[in-house]
Design a protein around this motif. Sequence first.
Motif, PDB file in Angstrom:
ATOM      1  N   TYR A  16       4.014 163.687  18.054  1.00 31.22           N
ATOM      2  CA  TYR A  16       2.684 164.166  18.427  1.00 31.22           C
ATOM      3  C   TYR A  16       2.589 165.689  18.339  1.00 31.22           C
ATOM      4  O   TYR A  16       1.558 166.228  17.958  1.00 31.22           O
ATOM      5  N   ARG A  17       3.675 166.383  18.649  1.00 31.72           N
ATOM      6  CA  ARG A  17       3.687 167.837  18.510  1.00 31.72           C
ATOM      7  C   ARG A  17       3.526 168.225  17.034  1.00 31.72           C
ATOM      8  O   ARG A  17       2.766 169.135  16.699  1.00 31.72           O
ATOM      9  N   ALA A  18       4.232 167.517  16.157  1.00 29.34           N
ATOM     10  CA  ALA A  18       4.129 167.804  14.719  1.00 29.34           C
ATOM     11  C   ALA A  18       2.719 167.517  14.207  1.00 29.34           C
ATOM     12  O   ALA A  18       2.174 168.278  13.401  1.00 29.34           O
ATOM     13  N   LEU A  19       2.116 166.421  14.664  1.00 29.96           N
ATOM     14  CA  LEU A  19       0.749 166.108  14.243  1.00 29.96           C
ATOM     15  C   LEU A  19      -0.233 167.182  14.703  1.00 29.96           C
ATOM     16  O   LEU A  19      -1.109 167.603  13.947  1.00 29.96           O
ATOM     17  N   GLU A  20      -0.095 167.620  15.939  1.00 34.70           N
ATOM     18  CA  GLU A  20      -0.981 168.672  16.443  1.00 34.70           C
ATOM     19  C   GLU A  20      -0.799 169.982  15.675  1.00 34.70           C
ATOM     20  O   GLU A  20      -1.759 170.703  15.450  1.00 34.70           O
ATOM     21  N   ASN A  21       0.441 170.268  15.242  1.00 32.66           N
ATOM     22  CA  ASN A  21       0.697 171.494  14.480  1.00 32.66           C
ATOM     23  C   ASN A  21       0.004 171.498  13.127  1.00 32.66           C
ATOM     24  O   ASN A  21      -0.239 172.564  12.559  1.00 32.66           O
ATOM     25  N   ILE A  22      -0.303 170.319  12.584  1.00 31.60           N
ATOM     26  CA  ILE A  22      -1.015 170.270  11.298  1.00 31.60           C
ATOM     27  C   ILE A  22      -2.492 169.919  11.482  1.00 31.60           C
ATOM     28  O   ILE A  22      -3.183 169.588  10.527  1.00 31.60           O
ATOM     29  N   GLY A  23      -2.957 169.961  12.739  1.00 33.38           N
ATOM     30  CA  GLY A  23      -4.382 169.811  13.002  1.00 33.38           C
ATOM     31  C   GLY A  23      -4.873 168.407  13.274  1.00 33.38           C
ATOM     32  O   GLY A  23      -6.080 168.165  13.267  1.00 33.38           O
ATOM     33  N   ILE A  24      -3.976 167.471  13.518  1.00 23.08           N
ATOM     34  CA  ILE A  24      -4.399 166.106  13.831  1.00 23.08           C
ATOM     35  C   ILE A  24      -4.490 165.972  15.341  1.00 23.08           C
ATOM     36  O   ILE A  24      -3.511 166.154  16.057  1.00 23.08           O
ATOM     37  N   HIS A  25      -5.695 165.672  15.822  1.00 28.51           N
ATOM     38  CA  HIS A  25      -5.962 165.576  17.258  1.00 28.51           C
ATOM     39  C   HIS A  25      -5.431 164.265  17.822  1.00 28.51           C
ATOM     40  O   HIS A  25      -5.568 163.216  17.210  1.00 28.51           O
ATOM     41  N   TYR A  26      -4.841 164.344  18.993  1.00 32.72           N
ATOM     42  CA  TYR A  26      -4.253 163.195  19.667  1.00 32.72           C
ATOM     43  C   TYR A  26      -5.103 162.834  20.893  1.00 32.72           C
ATOM     44  O   TYR A  26      -5.461 163.704  21.673  1.00 32.72           O
ATOM     45  N   THR A  27      -5.426 161.545  21.037  1.00 32.57           N
ATOM     46  CA  THR A  27      -6.135 161.062  22.213  1.00 32.57           C
ATOM     47  C   THR A  27      -5.475 159.783  22.682  1.00 32.57           C
ATOM     48  O   THR A  27      -5.272 158.856  21.886  1.00 32.57           O
ATOM     49  N   GLN A  28      -5.165 159.707  23.957  1.00 29.93           N
ATOM     50  CA  GLN A  28      -4.595 158.494  24.543  1.00 29.93           C
ATOM     51  C   GLN A  28      -5.717 157.487  24.766  1.00 29.93           C
ATOM     52  O   GLN A  28      -6.767 157.835  25.297  1.00 29.93           O
ATOM     53  N   ILE A  29      -5.515 156.241  24.338  1.00 27.42           N
ATOM     54  CA  ILE A  29      -6.492 155.187  24.622  1.00 27.42           C
ATOM     55  C   ILE A  29      -5.786 154.077  25.389  1.00 27.42           C
ATOM     56  O   ILE A  29      -4.580 153.897  25.266  1.00 27.42           O
ATOM     57  N   PRO A  30      -6.533 153.326  26.180  1.00 30.76           N
ATOM     58  CA  PRO A  30      -5.906 152.228  26.923  1.00 30.76           C
ATOM     59  C   PRO A  30      -5.619 151.039  26.014  1.00 30.76           C
ATOM     60  O   PRO A  30      -6.301 150.830  25.007  1.00 30.76           O
ATOM     61  N   PHE A  31      -4.619 150.280  26.381  1.00 33.60           N
ATOM     62  CA  PHE A  31      -4.286 149.050  25.669  1.00 33.60           C
ATOM     63  C   PHE A  31      -5.206 147.960  26.205  1.00 33.60           C
ATOM     64  O   PHE A  31      -4.838 147.141  27.029  1.00 33.60           O
ATOM     65  N   SER A  32      -6.461 147.985  25.743  1.00 33.60           N
ATOM     66  CA  SER A  32      -7.501 147.143  26.319  1.00 33.60           C
ATOM     67  C   SER A  32      -8.441 146.636  25.236  1.00 33.60           C
ATOM     68  O   SER A  32      -8.990 147.420  24.462  1.00 33.60           O
ATOM     69  N   LEU A  33      -8.652 145.329  25.219  1.00 33.95           N
ATOM     70  CA  LEU A  33      -9.618 144.757  24.281  1.00 33.95           C
ATOM     71  C   LEU A  33     -11.033 145.216  24.625  1.00 33.95           C
ATOM     72  O   LEU A  33     -11.840 145.492  23.740  1.00 33.95           O
ATOM     73  N   ARG A  34     -11.326 145.325  25.898  1.00 30.14           N
ATOM     74  CA  ARG A  34     -12.648 145.785  26.337  1.00 30.14           C
ATOM     75  C   ARG A  34     -12.921 147.198  25.829  1.00 30.14           C
ATOM     76  O   ARG A  34     -14.020 147.512  25.377  1.00 30.14           O
ATOM     77  N   TYR A  35     -11.913 148.063  25.886  1.00 26.11           N
ATOM     78  CA  TYR A  35     -12.079 149.425  25.381  1.00 26.11           C
ATOM     79  C   TYR A  35     -12.444 149.404  23.898  1.00 26.11           C
ATOM     80  O   TYR A  35     -13.352 150.117  23.465  1.00 26.11           O
ATOM     81  N   LEU A  36     -11.738 148.612  23.110  1.00 25.58           N
ATOM     82  CA  LEU A  36     -12.017 148.561  21.669  1.00 25.58           C
ATOM     83  C   LEU A  36     -13.423 148.055  21.386  1.00 25.58           C
ATOM     84  O   LEU A  36     -14.078 148.523  20.458  1.00 25.58           O
ATOM     85  N   LEU A  37     -13.893 147.095  22.171  1.00 19.16           N
ATOM     86  CA  LEU A  37     -15.241 146.576  21.973  1.00 19.16           C
ATOM     87  C   LEU A  37     -16.301 147.645  22.248  1.00 19.16           C
ATOM     88  O   LEU A  37     -17.337 147.680  21.598  1.00 19.16           O
ATOM     89  N   ARG A  38     -16.022 148.517  23.188  1.00 14.30           N
ATOM     90  CA  ARG A  38     -16.995 149.540  23.590  1.00 14.30           C
ATOM     91  C   ARG A  38     -16.865 150.862  22.833  1.00 14.30           C
ATOM     92  O   ARG A  38     -17.771 151.687  22.890  1.00 14.30           O
ATOM     93  N   HIS A  39     -15.727 151.084  22.152  1.00 19.07           N
ATOM     94  CA  HIS A  39     -15.480 152.384  21.526  1.00 19.07           C
ATOM     95  C   HIS A  39     -15.039 152.235  20.074  1.00 19.07           C
ATOM     96  O   HIS A  39     -13.855 152.059  19.803  1.00 19.07           O
ATOM     97  N   PRO A  40     -15.972 152.342  19.141  1.00 17.44           N
ATOM     98  CA  PRO A  40     -15.564 152.342  17.727  1.00 17.44           C
ATOM     99  C   PRO A  40     -14.898 153.674  17.397  1.00 17.44           C
ATOM    100  O   PRO A  40     -15.008 154.639  18.163  1.00 17.44           O
TER     101      PRO A  40
END
Length: 99
Positions: A16-40
């Motif tokens: 994740y540190r390497a990804l951030e160094n090249i400009g890729i943003h990291y966001t933690q998401i929950p392991f939840s089917l409901r979350y996926l249904l509500r957040h494309p």
Amino acid sequence: MIPDRDSGTVYNVLLYRALENIGIHYTQIPFSLRYLLRHPPRAPFHYVHFHWPEIFFVIRPRQPHKLFGLKGYLHLHAFWALARWRGYKLVWTVHEVDV
């Protein structure tokens, strides 16, 4: 991404540190089917990272509140299928595998 970047796993921290160094943003998401249904995905290239997903298949008799065995297997595959259907790309990393 799953798990979170501060999970204590040095491989995740370095990735994740390497990804951030090249400009890729990291966001933690929950392991939840409901979350996926509500957040494309918010961007055309939105990835969900899994590190060592086999933990969902392991029976953990001392932690019955966590997903394990067939239940974990089905939940993980439902999550993957729904994520792909919603437009997420999946990335799965594995290392030090004993065969």
